[in-house]
Design a protein around this motif. Structure first.
Motif, PDB file in Angstrom:
ATOM      1  N   TYR A  38     -31.571  15.036  -4.594  1.00 37.70           N
ATOM      2  CA  TYR A  38     -30.566  16.054  -4.307  1.00 37.70           C
ATOM      3  C   TYR A  38     -29.344  15.889  -5.214  1.00 37.70           C
ATOM      4  CZ  TYR A  38     -33.010  16.984   0.114  1.00 37.70           C
ATOM      5  OH  TYR A  38     -33.943  17.310   1.059  1.00 37.70           O
ATOM      6  N   PHE A  39     -28.738  17.022  -5.556  1.00 40.28           N
ATOM      7  CA  PHE A  39     -27.382  17.023  -6.080  1.00 40.28           C
ATOM      8  C   PHE A  39     -26.458  17.192  -4.884  1.00 40.28           C
ATOM      9  CE2 PHE A  39     -23.686  19.663  -7.242  1.00 40.28           C
ATOM     10  CZ  PHE A  39     -23.036  18.757  -8.084  1.00 40.28           C
ATOM     11  N   SER A  40     -25.539  16.262  -4.700  1.00 39.55           N
ATOM     12  CA  SER A  40     -24.711  16.246  -3.496  1.00 39.55           C
ATOM     13  C   SER A  40     -23.238  16.419  -3.856  1.00 39.55           C
ATOM     14  CB  SER A  40     -24.903  14.924  -2.738  1.00 39.55           C
ATOM     15  OG  SER A  40     -24.170  14.923  -1.533  1.00 39.55           O
ATOM     16  N   THR A  41     -22.579  17.332  -3.153  1.00 40.96           N
ATOM     17  CA  THR A  41     -21.161  17.572  -3.372  1.00 40.96           C
ATOM     18  C   THR A  41     -20.509  17.868  -2.018  1.00 40.96           C
ATOM     19  OG1 THR A  41     -19.538  18.833  -4.674  1.00 40.96           O
ATOM     20  CG2 THR A  41     -21.466  20.037  -3.856  1.00 40.96           C
ATOM     21  N   GLY A  42     -19.296  18.357  -2.027  1.00 44.33           N
ATOM     22  CA  GLY A  42     -18.591  18.646  -0.789  1.00 44.33           C
ATOM     23  C   GLY A  42     -17.128  18.918  -1.061  1.00 44.33           C
ATOM     24  N   LEU A  43     -16.370  18.989   0.012  1.00 43.82           N
ATOM     25  CA  LEU A  43     -14.913  19.153  -0.070  1.00 43.82           C
ATOM     26  C   LEU A  43     -14.324  18.249   1.004  1.00 43.82           C
ATOM     27  CD1 LEU A  43     -12.689  20.707  -1.554  1.00 43.82           C
ATOM     28  CD2 LEU A  43     -12.788  22.425   0.253  1.00 43.82           C
ATOM     29  N   ILE A  44     -13.940  17.047   0.593  1.00 40.69           N
ATOM     30  CA  ILE A  44     -13.607  15.978   1.519  1.00 40.69           C
ATOM     31  C   ILE A  44     -12.108  15.682   1.493  1.00 40.69           C
ATOM     32  CG2 ILE A  44     -14.199  13.657   2.252  1.00 40.69           C
ATOM     33  CD1 ILE A  44     -16.591  15.540   2.081  1.00 40.69           C
ATOM     34  N   PHE A  45     -11.474  15.801   2.651  1.00 43.31           N
ATOM     35  CA  PHE A  45     -10.091  15.353   2.761  1.00 43.31           C
ATOM     36  C   PHE A  45     -10.080  13.832   2.716  1.00 43.31           C
ATOM     37  CE2 PHE A  45      -6.658  13.634   5.353  1.00 43.31           C
ATOM     38  CZ  PHE A  45      -5.552  14.211   4.735  1.00 43.31           C
ATOM     39  N   THR A  46      -9.284  13.266   1.810  1.00 44.58           N
ATOM     40  CA  THR A  46      -9.292  11.825   1.571  1.00 44.58           C
ATOM     41  C   THR A  46      -7.870  11.276   1.566  1.00 44.58           C
ATOM     42  OG1 THR A  46     -11.299  11.993   0.212  1.00 44.58           O
ATOM     43  CG2 THR A  46      -9.986  10.002  -0.032  1.00 44.58           C
ATOM     44  N   SER A  47      -7.642  10.268   2.388  1.00 42.09           N
ATOM     45  CA  SER A  47      -6.359   9.579   2.415  1.00 42.09           C
ATOM     46  C   SER A  47      -6.532   8.193   1.792  1.00 42.09           C
ATOM     47  CB  SER A  47      -5.864   9.448   3.863  1.00 42.09           C
ATOM     48  OG  SER A  47      -4.646   8.736   3.912  1.00 42.09           O
ATOM     49  N   LYS A  48      -5.584   7.810   0.932  1.00 40.50           N
ATOM     50  CA  LYS A  48      -5.661   6.520   0.255  1.00 40.50           C
ATOM     51  C   LYS A  48      -4.389   5.714   0.509  1.00 40.50           C
ATOM     52  CE  LYS A  48      -8.414   8.571  -3.471  1.00 40.50           C
ATOM     53  NZ  LYS A  48      -8.593   8.697  -4.941  1.00 40.50           N
ATOM     54  N   ARG A  49      -4.405   4.455   0.090  1.00 37.46           N
ATOM     55  CA  ARG A  49      -3.234   3.594   0.227  1.00 37.46           C
ATOM     56  C   ARG A  49      -2.858   3.030  -1.134  1.00 37.46           C
ATOM     57  NH1 ARG A  49      -1.690  -1.902   1.418  1.00 37.46           N
ATOM     58  NH2 ARG A  49       0.000  -1.982   2.958  1.00 37.46           N
ATOM     59  N   SER A  50      -1.602   3.217  -1.525  1.00 45.32           N
ATOM     60  CA  SER A  50      -1.068   2.646  -2.761  1.00 45.32           C
ATOM     61  C   SER A  50       0.141   1.805  -2.384  1.00 45.32           C
ATOM     62  CB  SER A  50      -0.663   3.748  -3.745  1.00 45.32           C
ATOM     63  OG  SER A  50      -1.770   4.544  -4.100  1.00 45.32           O
ATOM     64  N   ALA A  51      -0.038   0.485  -2.393  1.00 41.72           N
ATOM     65  CA  ALA A  51       1.023  -0.411  -1.950  1.00 41.72           C
ATOM     66  C   ALA A  51       1.133  -1.595  -2.912  1.00 41.72           C
ATOM     67  CB  ALA A  51       0.752  -0.903  -0.529  1.00 41.72           C
ATOM     68  N   PHE A  52       2.362  -2.030  -3.158  1.00 44.55           N
ATOM     69  CA  PHE A  52       2.573  -3.129  -4.085  1.00 44.55           C
ATOM     70  C   PHE A  52       3.926  -3.775  -3.825  1.00 44.55           C
ATOM     71  CE2 PHE A  52       4.085   0.795  -5.959  1.00 44.55           C
ATOM     72  CZ  PHE A  52       5.354   0.468  -6.416  1.00 44.55           C
ATOM     73  N   SER A  53       4.079  -4.974  -4.367  1.00 39.38           N
ATOM     74  CA  SER A  53       5.356  -5.672  -4.312  1.00 39.38           C
ATOM     75  C   SER A  53       5.764  -6.063  -5.728  1.00 39.38           C
ATOM     76  CB  SER A  53       5.263  -6.918  -3.420  1.00 39.38           C
ATOM     77  OG  SER A  53       4.339  -7.841  -3.946  1.00 39.38           O
ATOM     78  N   VAL A  54       7.052  -6.090  -5.965  1.00 42.36           N
ATOM     79  CA  VAL A  54       7.615  -6.429  -7.276  1.00 42.36           C
ATOM     80  C   VAL A  54       8.694  -7.480  -7.080  1.00 42.36           C
ATOM     81  CG1 VAL A  54       8.813  -5.573  -9.318  1.00 42.36           C
ATOM     82  CG2 VAL A  54       7.154  -4.116  -8.163  1.00 42.36           C
ATOM     83  N   GLU A  55       8.566  -8.607  -7.779  1.00 39.41           N
ATOM     84  CA  GLU A  55       9.584  -9.651  -7.751  1.00 39.41           C
ATOM     85  C   GLU A  55      10.287  -9.690  -9.100  1.00 39.41           C
ATOM     86  OE1 GLU A  55       8.272 -13.455  -6.451  1.00 39.41           O
ATOM     87  OE2 GLU A  55       7.179 -12.673  -4.716  1.00 39.41           O
ATOM     88  N   SER A  56      11.584  -9.482  -9.077  1.00 43.91           N
ATOM     89  CA  SER A  56      12.393  -9.502 -10.294  1.00 43.91           C
ATOM     90  C   SER A  56      13.616 -10.357 -10.026  1.00 43.91           C
ATOM     91  CB  SER A  56      12.813  -8.086 -10.684  1.00 43.91           C
ATOM     92  OG  SER A  56      13.579  -8.102 -11.874  1.00 43.91           O
ATOM     93  N   GLY A  57      13.631 -11.552 -10.621  1.00 43.17           N
ATOM     94  CA  GLY A  57      14.700 -12.492 -10.331  1.00 43.17           C
ATOM     95  C   GLY A  57      14.620 -12.946  -8.891  1.00 43.17           C
ATOM     96  N   SER A  58      15.703 -12.799  -8.161  1.00 39.21           N
ATOM     97  CA  SER A  58      15.729 -13.192  -6.751  1.00 39.21           C
ATOM     98  C   SER A  58      15.438 -12.019  -5.812  1.00 39.21           C
ATOM     99  CB  SER A  58      17.104 -13.787  -6.400  1.00 39.21           C
ATOM    100  OG  SER A  58      18.132 -12.830  -6.640  1.00 39.21           O
ATOM    101  N   ALA A  59      15.200 -10.840  -6.376  1.00 39.72           N
ATOM    102  CA  ALA A  59      14.979  -9.640  -5.565  1.00 39.72           C
ATOM    103  C   ALA A  59      13.491  -9.322  -5.458  1.00 39.72           C
ATOM    104  CB  ALA A  59      15.723  -8.450  -6.161  1.00 39.72           C
ATOM    105  N   THR A  60      13.087  -8.840  -4.279  1.00 38.99           N
ATOM    106  CA  THR A  60      11.707  -8.415  -4.042  1.00 38.99           C
ATOM    107  C   THR A  60      11.712  -6.979  -3.528  1.00 38.99           C
ATOM    108  OG1 THR A  60      10.976 -10.664  -3.506  1.00 38.99           O
ATOM    109  CG2 THR A  60       9.584  -8.846  -2.772  1.00 38.99           C
TER     110      THR A  60
END
Length: 206
Positions: free
Chosen positions: A69-91
């Motif tokens: 089969y060729f399979s397709t659709g229209l899917i509502f998709t929720s994702k997570r984009s999370a990160f931390s940044v340390e610069s000097g003494s600040a996070t």
């Protein structure tokens, strides 16, 4: 050339119209995480854990050969984009939940029956995701997300027939981001983030 292109489009249209089409609906809770490729002077970047997200929407399977089969659709998709940044003494930490309408472009292959009305399926290919919201802000590290995301997709699962045309299915799905999802950020080209997830899909074919 135009006649050849028109004939090819007509042939494809007729083939799709004559193909057996299966319509279904799926939901897929998943564990969403991301990969970061970034560098800046005196600055450390890291991902910031995982999150529970989900997919939901209709699917369409076009048979072009028995068990293929060729399979397709229209899917509502929720994702997570999370990160931390340390610069000097600040996070700094930032956590986003970008949402997309996802269009799979995949092949779905079935085995012969491994038991009464039971088949194993393998689905692989890619997806094109169109963003429905843009969570970045000018005062944050991430100022905007890209409108389009591309992903590779791999699924293995089991389909179980409960009627002449009605089938239930469930499987394990892995999606790996191929593009940097960040459009604008304060670090420019030195900051790249890609979204991945592992999930469990369940659904029904009518």
């Amino acid at each position: 050339m135009k006649k050849l292109l028109f004939s090819a489009l007509l042939l494809i249209s007729v083939s799709i119209a004559e193909a057996q089409v299966r319509f279904g609906f799926k939901a897929a809770p998943n564990i969403s995480f991301n990969r970061i490729d970034a560098e800046a002077d005196n600055t450390d970047f890291d991902t910031d854990g995982v999150g529970l997200r989900f997919q939901l929407g209709p699917i369409f399977d076009f048979e072009f050969k028995e068990n293929h089969y060729f399979s397709t659709g229209l899917i509502f998709t929720s994702k997570r984009s999370a990160f931390s940044v340390e610069s000097g003494s600040a996070t700094y930490k930032e956590n986003y939940s970008p949402q997309y309408l996802q269009v799979p472009v995949t092949l779905k292959l079935f085995t012969e029956e491994i038991g009464l009305d039971k088949k194993i399926y393998f689905q692989f290919g890619g997806t094109v995701d169109f963003m429905t919201n843009n969570e970045g802000k000018d005062e944050n590290i991430v100022q905007s997300f890209r409108f389009i995301d591309l992903n590779s997709l791999l699924t293995i699962g089991l389909e179980y027939g409960i009627g002449i045309n009605t089938k239930l299915f469930g499987g394990l799905v892995y999606q790996r981001g191929l593009l940097n999802v960040i459009n604008k950020n304060v670090y420019g080209d030195n900051f790249n983030l890609r979204n991945d997830f592992v999930g469990l899909e369940i659904g029904v074919i009518f």
